[in-house]
Design a protein around this motif. Structure first.
Motif, PDB file in Angstrom:
ATOM      1  N   GLY A  53      -7.827  -6.954   5.416  1.00  0.00           N
ATOM      2  CA  GLY A  53      -8.461  -7.145   4.113  1.00  0.00           C
ATOM      3  C   GLY A  53      -9.930  -6.769   4.101  1.00  0.00           C
ATOM      4  N   ARG A  54     -10.633  -7.103   5.149  1.00  0.00           N
ATOM      5  CA  ARG A  54     -12.056  -6.736   5.248  1.00  0.00           C
ATOM      6  C   ARG A  54     -12.234  -5.226   5.214  1.00  0.00           C
ATOM      7  N   ASP A  55     -11.343  -4.514   5.895  1.00  0.00           N
ATOM      8  CA  ASP A  55     -11.411  -3.052   5.905  1.00  0.00           C
ATOM      9  C   ASP A  55     -11.272  -2.486   4.499  1.00  0.00           C
ATOM     10  N   ARG A  56     -10.512  -3.160   3.654  1.00  0.00           N
ATOM     11  CA  ARG A  56     -10.247  -2.639   2.315  1.00  0.00           C
ATOM     12  C   ARG A  56     -11.112  -3.276   1.226  1.00  0.00           C
ATOM     13  N   LEU A  57     -11.466  -4.547   1.416  1.00  0.00           N
ATOM     14  CA  LEU A  57     -12.192  -5.273   0.366  1.00  0.00           C
ATOM     15  C   LEU A  57     -13.637  -5.585   0.733  1.00  0.00           C
ATOM     16  N   GLY A  58     -14.020  -5.358   1.949  1.00  0.00           N
ATOM     17  CA  GLY A  58     -15.389  -5.639   2.371  1.00  0.00           C
ATOM     18  C   GLY A  58     -15.670  -7.123   2.436  1.00  0.00           C
ATOM     19  N   ASP A  59     -16.774  -7.520   1.833  1.00  0.00           N
ATOM     20  CA  ASP A  59     -17.246  -8.899   1.938  1.00  0.00           C
ATOM     21  C   ASP A  59     -16.468  -9.903   1.090  1.00  0.00           C
ATOM     22  N   GLU A  60     -15.462  -9.441   0.353  1.00  0.00           N
ATOM     23  CA  GLU A  60     -14.657 -10.379  -0.441  1.00  0.00           C
ATOM     24  C   GLU A  60     -13.859 -11.329   0.452  1.00  0.00           C
ATOM     25  N   LEU A  61     -13.582 -10.882   1.675  1.00  0.00           N
ATOM     26  CA  LEU A  61     -12.848 -11.713   2.627  1.00  0.00           C
ATOM     27  C   LEU A  61     -13.691 -11.916   3.870  1.00  0.00           C
ATOM     28  N   PRO A  62     -13.628 -13.032   4.503  1.00  0.00           N
ATOM     29  CA  PRO A  62     -12.862 -14.209   4.115  1.00  0.00           C
ATOM     30  C   PRO A  62     -13.590 -15.022   3.041  1.00  0.00           C
ATOM     31  N   ASP A  63     -12.795 -15.711   2.233  1.00  0.00           N
ATOM     32  CA  ASP A  63     -13.351 -16.629   1.242  1.00  0.00           C
ATOM     33  C   ASP A  63     -12.849 -18.040   1.574  1.00  0.00           C
ATOM     34  N   ALA A  64     -13.068 -18.982   0.684  1.00  0.00           N
ATOM     35  CA  ALA A  64     -12.681 -20.378   0.959  1.00  0.00           C
ATOM     36  C   ALA A  64     -11.181 -20.498   1.222  1.00  0.00           C
ATOM     37  N   GLU A 124       0.821  -1.205   0.000  1.00  0.00           N
ATOM     38  CA  GLU A 124       0.000   0.000   0.000  1.00  0.00           C
ATOM     39  C   GLU A 124       0.858   1.259   0.000  1.00  0.00           C
ATOM     40  N   GLU A 125       1.971   1.231   0.736  1.00  0.00           N
ATOM     41  CA  GLU A 125       2.871   2.386   0.761  1.00  0.00           C
ATOM     42  C   GLU A 125       3.474   2.660  -0.609  1.00  0.00           C
ATOM     43  N   ARG A 126       3.616   1.627  -1.426  1.00  0.00           N
ATOM     44  CA  ARG A 126       4.172   1.781  -2.770  1.00  0.00           C
ATOM     45  C   ARG A 126       3.089   2.047  -3.808  1.00  0.00           C
ATOM     46  N   GLY A 127       1.878   2.237  -3.348  1.00  0.00           N
ATOM     47  CA  GLY A 127       0.783   2.551  -4.261  1.00  0.00           C
ATOM     48  C   GLY A 127       0.135   1.349  -4.919  1.00  0.00           C
ATOM     49  N   ILE A 128       0.407   0.172  -4.404  1.00  0.00           N
ATOM     50  CA  ILE A 128      -0.188  -1.060  -4.935  1.00  0.00           C
ATOM     51  C   ILE A 128      -1.349  -1.439  -4.038  1.00  0.00           C
ATOM     52  N   SER A 129      -2.505  -1.639  -4.631  1.00  0.00           N
ATOM     53  CA  SER A 129      -3.685  -2.044  -3.865  1.00  0.00           C
ATOM     54  C   SER A 129      -3.790  -3.559  -3.869  1.00  0.00           C
ATOM     55  N   PRO A 130      -3.499  -4.186  -2.738  1.00  0.00           N
ATOM     56  CA  PRO A 130      -3.593  -5.645  -2.687  1.00  0.00           C
ATOM     57  C   PRO A 130      -5.028  -6.114  -2.958  1.00  0.00           C
ATOM     58  N   ASP A 131      -5.141  -7.189  -3.715  1.00  0.00           N
ATOM     59  CA  ASP A 131      -6.456  -7.771  -3.967  1.00  0.00           C
ATOM     60  C   ASP A 131      -6.642  -8.990  -3.066  1.00  0.00           C
ATOM     61  N   ARG A 132      -7.745  -9.667  -3.269  1.00  0.00           N
ATOM     62  CA  ARG A 132      -8.067 -10.842  -2.454  1.00  0.00           C
ATOM     63  C   ARG A 132      -6.970 -11.904  -2.538  1.00  0.00           C
ATOM     64  N   THR A 133      -6.413 -12.101  -3.714  1.00  0.00           N
ATOM     65  CA  THR A 133      -5.349 -13.094  -3.895  1.00  0.00           C
ATOM     66  C   THR A 133      -4.124 -12.745  -3.056  1.00  0.00           C
ATOM     67  N   ALA A 134      -3.760 -11.463  -3.011  1.00  0.00           N
ATOM     68  CA  ALA A 134      -2.604 -11.041  -2.210  1.00  0.00           C
ATOM     69  C   ALA A 134      -2.853 -11.287  -0.723  1.00  0.00           C
ATOM     70  N   TYR A 135      -4.034 -10.910  -0.252  1.00  0.00           N
ATOM     71  CA  TYR A 135      -4.349 -11.136   1.158  1.00  0.00           C
ATOM     72  C   TYR A 135      -4.319 -12.623   1.487  1.00  0.00           C
ATOM     73  N   ASN A 136      -4.866 -13.437   0.597  1.00  0.00           N
ATOM     74  CA  ASN A 136      -4.881 -14.876   0.848  1.00  0.00           C
ATOM     75  C   ASN A 136      -3.476 -15.477   0.802  1.00  0.00           C
ATOM     76  N   ALA A 137      -2.614 -14.939  -0.055  1.00  0.00           N
ATOM     77  CA  ALA A 137      -1.226 -15.430  -0.104  1.00  0.00           C
ATOM     78  C   ALA A 137      -0.515 -15.139   1.217  1.00  0.00           C
ATOM     79  N   VAL A 138      -0.729 -13.952   1.749  1.00  0.00           N
ATOM     80  CA  VAL A 138      -0.122 -13.595   3.032  1.00  0.00           C
ATOM     81  C   VAL A 138      -0.717 -14.468   4.145  1.00  0.00           C
TER      82      VAL A 138
END
Length: 160
Positions: free
Chosen positions: A41-52, A7-21
Motif C-alpha cells: 500500500g505504501r508503494d501505491r498510496l504513499g503516506d496514506e498508509l499506515p493509518d489508525a 490491480e490485474e482487473r484494473g481496479i486501484s485499491p484505496d486505503r480502505t481496501a488495503y485496511n480491509a485486507v
C-alpha cells in the motif's frame, strides 16, 4: 493476493481496501502478511498508509499471534505518528500483557490512557480492566494469578 487481483482487473485499491485486507490478516494473527499489505500500500498510496486502522490491524495481529512486545511497539508507533487506536484494542493489549507477567508495560499503557478514552469502554469492561491492573500491581509480577482471580470473581458474580 486479493490486492494483486484487483490491480490485474484494473481496479486501484484505496486505503480502505488495503485496511480491509490488513484487518482480515489481523483476525488470523498473520503479522507478516499485514506488513506485506502495508508495504504494498505504501508503494501505491504513499503516506496514506499506515493509518489508525492499519496500526489497529498490526496491534490486533500481534496480540493474536502472542507477539505482545511487538504489539506494544506498533501501538507506540501509532501514537508517535498521531494516530489513536480503539480503546477496546488497547484494553485487550493491557490484559494480555498482564496475563504474560509484563505488568509494568501493562501499567504504563493503562495509566497512559486518557480518562475520556477509558470512559468509552462499557462499564463492565472498564471495571474488569481496572481490576486486572490493580490486582497485578498488588501481587507484583504474578500477573497470571491476578487475572485468574478477577475471572473467578466475574464467574462467581454471574452465577448469583
Amino acid at each position: 493476493k486479493l490486492v494483486r487481483e484487483m490491480e490485474e482487473r484494473g481496479i486501484s485499491p484505496d486505503r480502505t481496501a488495503y485496511n480491509a485486507v490488513a484487518g482480515a490478516h489481523a483476525r488470523n494473527g498473520d503479522v507478516s502478511s499485514i506488513l506485506d499489505v502495508v508495504d504494498w500500500g505504501r508503494d501505491r498510496l504513499g503516506d496514506e498508509l499506515p493509518d489508525a486502522f492499519t496500526y489497529g490491524a498490526l496491534v490486533e495481529g500481534c496480540i493474536r499471534a502472542e507477539e505482545l512486545l511487538r504489539a506494544a511497539a506498533f501501538r507506540q508507533e501509532a501514537i508517535d505518528q498521531g494516530h489513536e487506536l480503539a480503546v477496546q484494542l488497547e484494553a485487550w493489549l493491557v490484559e494480555r500483557l498482564v496475563r504474560t507477567g509484563d505488568t509494568e508495560r501493562a501499567r504504563d499503557i493503562y495509566f497512559g490512557l486518557e480518562k475520556e478514552k477509558l470512559d468509552g469502554l462499557a462499564d463492565h469492561s472498564r471495571w474488569r480492566l481496572q481490576a486486572i491492573v490493580v490486582a497485578a500491581e498488588s501481587r507484583g509480577r504474578d500477573g497470571w494469578n491476578s487475572v485468574a482471580a478477577v475471572e473467578r470473581r466475574e464467574e462467581d458474580s454471574l452465577a448469583v
